[in-house]
Design a protein around this motif. Structure first.
Motif: not given
Length: 336
Positions: A102-103, A281, A284, A314
């Motif tokens: 995840s960010s 991010s 991402h 996300w």
């Protein structure tokens, strides 16, 4: 009381930066490890070196300024900053434990915004009054745009490389691509340090303003960037092996050639967004880039089931972090 609280907030901010380093270490080293260009230990040292080197180049702090202005100044208190950090650290550790890339950026921003909104609601304001919507929209739009830009650039770069090396001997080409991966992974680590360290710098800056140590007209104290770049570099040296596995092999099988394409595309995307003061991010961006190199082979080369799970992570990161920060703020407000 404010002084003690400020010390706690700064320590937590530096801790978050350290966690960001090992949580996002996979972004810089996953492909270089999966292609066996470097051992895991060599890779994290390499990435950490260039994470810190970014300190000497990114001196305008534009991304830090964007993060600092996500919440309107009148709604920023020490309790708001503290709640945002606690929520961000909690979500980052949770996703790291389960190997979910995840960010960290959106965790921090979501937590900060969620705490600010809760403060606004408790004081008779609407949620939107607490947010600088122009900055928020910019951040939210690049949740979608950053991976798409990374994907497009990686497709273009990979296709160019494939065509240029069409007549090369496979063994010779592989040797050169592995050398080039050292350069591309260094560029990605450099861009990662420049983008991600600034986000925590922005949070520490607003904490210093909220505690009246400095005014909003003052420049950021020099110790802030040095501490933040150091923390993210040390965090990267600690590694993040659960996420390395996801990024390096579960999305698509990555060769040295494709690693060069993905890392170069990620570094370019981060460089562009940093220039325009957009806190995107890294996770991402490099995920989109890895998907891009997979697509140059065939659509089925990408494991879309894994990718869809990542996209859900996300989507959920900002609202979950915001809700968690709101709950933490309520608890802090009762006891402090």
């Amino acid at each position: 009381m404010v002084t003690t609280l400020l010390v706690v907030v700064v320590i937590l901010a530096v801790l978050f930066d350290y966690i960001n380093g090992f949580h996002d270490a996979a972004n810089s080293i996953a492909t270089v490890v999966s292609t066996k260009v470097l051992s895991p230990f060599q890779a994290v040292l390499w990435a950490a070196l260039f994470n810190f080197a970014a300190y000497f180049y990114f001196d305008d702090h534009k991304v830090a300024n964007t993060v600092a202005k996500t919440v309107v100044e009148n709604f920023i208190t020490m309790h708001v900053v503290l709640a945002g950090l606690v929520a961000a650290i909690t979500w980052n550790l949770f996703t790291w434990y389960y190997g979910i890339p995840s960010s960290s950026s959106h965790t921090l921003i979501g937590g900060f915004a969620g705490a600010g909104i809760t403060y606004a609601l408790l004081n008779g304001h609407t949620p939107m009054e607490a947010l600088n919507l122009g900055y928020v929209f910019k951040i939210l739009s690049f949740i979608v745009l950053a991976p798409i830009i990374g994907m497009i650039i990686s497709v273009i770069i990979t296709l160019i490389i494939v065509n240029l090396s069409r007549w090369s001997k496979p063994a010779t080409a592989e040797k050169w691509f592995k050398r080039l991966q050292l350069v591309s992974s260094a560029a990605l680590s450099f861009a990662h340090g420049g983008n991600d360290a600034q986000k925590v710098m922005g949070i520490i800056y607003v904490a210093l303003v909220a505690s009246n140590v400095i005014s909003s007209e003052d420049h950021m104290p020099e110790w802030v960037p040095i501490v933040c770049y150091s923390a993210i570099a040390f965090g990267t040296m600690s590694g993040g092996w659960r996420i390395v596995k996801t990024m390096g092999s579960r999305i698509t099988k990555v060769t040295a050639l494709e690693g060069v394409g993905a890392e170069t595309a990620g570094a370019i995307t981060l460089g562009i967004t940093e220039h325009f003061a957009i806190p995107v991010s890294t996770t991402h961006t490099i995920t989109g880039s890895i998907i891009g190199v997979g697509l140059t082979k065939r659509v089925s080369a990408v494991r879309w089931g894994v990718t869809i799970n990542l996209v859900w992570a996300w989507i959920l990161t900002i609202p979950v972090s915001a809700i968690l920060a709101g709950l933490v703020y309520l608890v802090i407000n009762m006891f402090l």
